[in-house]
Design a protein around this motif. Sequence first.
Motif, PDB file in Angstrom:
ATOM      1  N   LYS A 220       0.826  -1.196   0.000  1.00  0.00           N
ATOM      2  CA  LYS A 220       0.000   0.000   0.000  1.00  0.00           C
ATOM      3  C   LYS A 220       0.866   1.254   0.000  1.00  0.00           C
ATOM      4  CE  LYS A 220      -3.877   2.141   2.445  1.00  0.00           C
ATOM      5  NZ  LYS A 220      -4.635   2.348   1.222  1.00  0.00           N
ATOM      6  N   ASN A 408      -3.989  -9.983   3.133  1.00  0.00           N
ATOM      7  CA  ASN A 408      -4.260  -8.649   3.662  1.00  0.00           C
ATOM      8  C   ASN A 408      -3.754  -7.614   2.673  1.00  0.00           C
ATOM      9  OD1 ASN A 408      -5.004  -6.587   5.356  1.00  0.00           O
ATOM     10  ND2 ASN A 408      -3.752  -7.244   7.085  1.00  0.00           N
ATOM     11  N   TRP A 409      -4.173  -6.377   2.875  1.00  0.00           N
ATOM     12  CA  TRP A 409      -3.675  -5.276   2.069  1.00  0.00           C
ATOM     13  C   TRP A 409      -2.179  -5.106   2.315  1.00  0.00           C
ATOM     14  CZ3 TRP A 409      -7.060  -2.245  -0.944  1.00  0.00           C
ATOM     15  CH2 TRP A 409      -8.420  -2.502  -0.751  1.00  0.00           C
ATOM     16  N   GLU A 411       1.207  -3.409   3.334  1.00  0.00           N
ATOM     17  CA  GLU A 411       1.554  -2.445   4.377  1.00  0.00           C
ATOM     18  C   GLU A 411       0.360  -2.185   5.294  1.00  0.00           C
ATOM     19  OE1 GLU A 411       4.405  -0.625   5.442  1.00  0.00           O
ATOM     20  OE2 GLU A 411       5.216  -2.332   4.399  1.00  0.00           O
ATOM     21  N   TYR A 412      -0.221  -3.266   5.824  1.00  0.00           N
ATOM     22  CA  TYR A 412      -1.380  -3.138   6.700  1.00  0.00           C
ATOM     23  C   TYR A 412      -1.134  -3.814   8.043  1.00  0.00           C
ATOM     24  CZ  TYR A 412      -6.145  -1.337   5.940  1.00  0.00           C
ATOM     25  OH  TYR A 412      -7.278  -0.564   5.923  1.00  0.00           O
ATOM     26  N   THR A 433      -0.155 -10.473   0.335  1.00  0.00           N
ATOM     27  CA  THR A 433      -0.734  -9.137   0.195  1.00  0.00           C
ATOM     28  C   THR A 433      -1.411  -8.985  -1.158  1.00  0.00           C
ATOM     29  OG1 THR A 433       1.367  -8.273  -0.662  1.00  0.00           O
ATOM     30  CG2 THR A 433       1.011  -8.124   1.706  1.00  0.00           C
ATOM     31  N   TYR A 515     -11.175  -4.573  11.226  1.00  0.00           N
ATOM     32  CA  TYR A 515      -9.722  -4.516  11.327  1.00  0.00           C
ATOM     33  C   TYR A 515      -9.274  -3.046  11.448  1.00  0.00           C
ATOM     34  CZ  TYR A 515      -4.810  -5.461  10.125  1.00  0.00           C
ATOM     35  OH  TYR A 515      -3.437  -5.549  10.142  1.00  0.00           O
ATOM     36  N   PHE A 516      -9.661  -2.234  10.489  1.00  0.00           N
ATOM     37  CA  PHE A 516      -9.494  -0.780  10.514  1.00  0.00           C
ATOM     38  C   PHE A 516     -10.763  -0.153   9.977  1.00  0.00           C
ATOM     39  CE2 PHE A 516      -4.620  -0.963  10.051  1.00  0.00           C
ATOM     40  CZ  PHE A 516      -4.417  -0.602  11.379  1.00  0.00           C
ATOM     41  N   ASP A 631      -1.754   5.436  -3.306  1.00  0.00           N
ATOM     42  CA  ASP A 631      -1.004   5.524  -2.059  1.00  0.00           C
ATOM     43  C   ASP A 631       0.054   6.616  -2.072  1.00  0.00           C
ATOM     44  OD1 ASP A 631      -2.443   3.277  -1.180  1.00  0.00           O
ATOM     45  OD2 ASP A 631      -1.055   1.949  -2.214  1.00  0.00           O
ATOM     46  N   ASP A 680     -12.517  -1.978   6.731  1.00  0.00           N
ATOM     47  CA  ASP A 680     -11.904  -3.222   6.279  1.00  0.00           C
ATOM     48  C   ASP A 680     -11.986  -4.219   7.427  1.00  0.00           C
ATOM     49  OD1 ASP A 680     -11.299  -2.068   3.866  1.00  0.00           O
ATOM     50  OD2 ASP A 680      -9.261  -1.513   4.436  1.00  0.00           O
ATOM     51  N   PHE A 714       0.256   2.812  11.264  1.00  0.00           N
ATOM     52  CA  PHE A 714      -0.349   3.016   9.950  1.00  0.00           C
ATOM     53  C   PHE A 714      -1.338   4.178   9.907  1.00  0.00           C
ATOM     54  CE2 PHE A 714       0.794  -1.506  10.193  1.00  0.00           C
ATOM     55  CZ  PHE A 714       1.711  -1.543   9.148  1.00  0.00           C
ATOM     56  N   TYR A 716      -4.507   4.468  10.643  1.00  0.00           N
ATOM     57  CA  TYR A 716      -5.937   4.211  10.494  1.00  0.00           C
ATOM     58  C   TYR A 716      -6.576   3.976  11.865  1.00  0.00           C
ATOM     59  CZ  TYR A 716      -4.666   3.670   5.601  1.00  0.00           C
ATOM     60  OH  TYR A 716      -4.189   3.894   4.343  1.00  0.00           O
TER      61      TYR A 716
END
Length: 813
Positions: A220, A408-409, A411-412, A433, A515-516, A631, A680, A714, A716
Amino acid sequence: MKKFFQSSYLAIIFLILYLPIAVLMVFSFNTGSSVRNIQGWGWSAYADLFSQTALWQSLSVTLLVAFISTFVAVIVGTFAALGLSRTSKLTRNMTLGITNIPLVNADIVTAVSLMLLFMAFAFNFGIVTLILAHISFNIPYVIITVMPKIKTINNEQLEASQDLGASSWYTLRKVVFPTLKPAIIAGAAIAFAMSFDDFIISYFTGGNSANLSTYIYSLKRIKPYINAFSTIIIIIIALIIISWNGYKVTKKQIHTRNERIMNETYRDKRIIKLEKNLNKNYLLLNKVKLSKRKSKKNILFRPISDAEEFYYINYYENLVNKNKNIVKKILSLEKKLNKEQVWVHQIKKRIITKKRISERHSRIRREKFRFLRWPWKLILVSFLVVGVFAGTLAFYIESNTYDLSVANWGEYISPEVLKGFEDEYDVKVKYTTYEDNETLYAKLATTDYDVMVPSDYMIAQLASEDRLLELDQSKLGDLELNTTLVEMMKNYKFSLTSGPEKGQEKDLSQYAIPYFWGDLVLVFNTVQNPNLLTELGVSDPTKVNWDILQTAVNQQKRIVLNNDMHNLFMLGLVTYHYQNQWDENTGTGAIKQEGNDFTDYVNAHSNKEIDDVAEWLKPIIHSPNTKIQSDEIVDTVAIPSNWDIAYMYNGDLLAAMSQDFANTNYTIARPYMGVNVWNDDMVISKRSKNQDLSYNFIKYILKHDVQIELSEEFGYTSPVQAVIDEVSQTHPGTNWENVYKPGATQIAPVDNSSKPAGYYNGLYRRGFDPYMQDQYNKLLARQGSNNITVLLIELAVVLIIIILFIVVMMWLR
């Protein structure tokens, strides 16, 4: 000037070629989190590199695929080239034409074709399909590299080998392969490099086996440790190239020297210099005066004859006594010269000895020991290759043996969190990712994961297709989530389209755990321009609406927008719904939604609404001062001089602010009309092989200390209320708290009595909408066509530079 260009134009070309690499290497020592702004110097990126488990997993996949595909491609390609060389010209040309199709064909076409082929045969996408795909595009490179070298093989040598009784295999090994060896090595190097560097074909055929290219693409936010890794790769490649070239040059020099020594024509620079100095001192001893020009010549003395010996003996004794310093120098030089001559003699002796030993071994091999006939050099190289392959395979097995698969995304999540979970439960996690929800959806057609973190609308899609496990809340316990977020998820309704419960209505909270979450904010660059709000006619940022973007376009302000389709169309939808553009709300609530009443969402209810919003977006998106970024918007906003207004995720803004709080205390606004509040969430696949461990992973992620670590790193917003309260106070004196808490004025609206009838404080719900996607693509295409003038100017500048370069080269000649 001409001399300057003649002496430095090559250096200028190399500077242009290698300047980007140099910049990358410099930024690898950046201690900050940005890849654009240097915040300090240090080795933190290199230290961080070795904790990136996902990166090393992707490296193991890359090396294994490159080794196997190169090995197979070299064997198949070499023998294919040998076979084609024996066919008729027509057959050879037709076959080569077909073989070269993958080389001239677009990679995207090859990638999609291979993907469809593997799907047709019901392959489970992963390491096997990745290797097969790489072999398919590596073989043509080997063929076109080896084929020209085959034409240089002398048929007379092949016939002579057969006349002497050599078998076909012996001829192949002793005559053909030595001739083809440079081409085979070159083909192998090209195949390995193409495999190591491939992205498009790997992206479509790799499944859950991500190589380096797809891993970096899915991140990300690119972090400095990627620069550090790239720097290490560059250094390794440079060392290999320099070492190999040095070895070849040294080997050639030694071979030439040995030939001259054996022919007694070897004249080393040191010997020549000693002889010159010795001759010069002999002349001084005899008091012979030479001009400077003559003294530089290599003067050789004839030996003293027997007849002259008696006459000169007394003469030279007197000279020696009178010129002791010169004599000492002569003796020293003669000693050094003798040492050099002894060294040459020893080298010659060594060469002769080595040759005799080689001949003796050859005779012994032929007469006594058959195993000594084996090609030991080839065997040792083979053992080395097998050893490297075995090490790579062991590295891959170690990196890809796992108990739980998580998607997962990019850089999460931090490597420390994954390591903590692995240590606590004594398990191994394979972390994969992806860059967007649609990519995850496509990958699920060919691969499986245990735990995934898609967005709300993708969860609804997957759950409606009966692909997600309905969660057992008793296994999770009381997670103390934010009540507003939970309420939003409960009001996100959808119907199942397949499975035993087809037709039943479900909500998001039955399948997902947050998650976020967060929202989007409007950011005004009042740091760079303190009068920006006044220029835009804004007196109170809390009363801003989305029409401010059109005002900014009219004033030619620099705008940066998040590139998500839903986020952009939401701007026009909430604006038009608020203005009652389509007569959907007459004040009596034909479609009810006001404040935090989630009975409906401000989504498009018809294609006409999408068309109207696309027209509303046109002047904003097509403005030459507008940038639509993903990003990279974080790094753009982190530099105040780059923009005036930004529309971005609140977490991305916090990431930009954290790079320099002193210069990023921007003015924030959330228009009262409405905003896109996203979430997410963690879900468990219905085909998960370890559901209990999946539940444990979800619980571990929601632990208080883990949530604080993730949220602070991160930016978020955490779904846990206690963490929200704690992290929001992390940076007092800044607008961190205002940005960190999502949609405070949208979710808990202020008194609306003074607002006109219609939608306000509306919440947009993302979902699949092919028509919206089509209109969005058209908007982006038009944005490119509106910038055609700029593109033509850039092309003209490049063309002028090329013409000037050609003129300079002709002038130099």
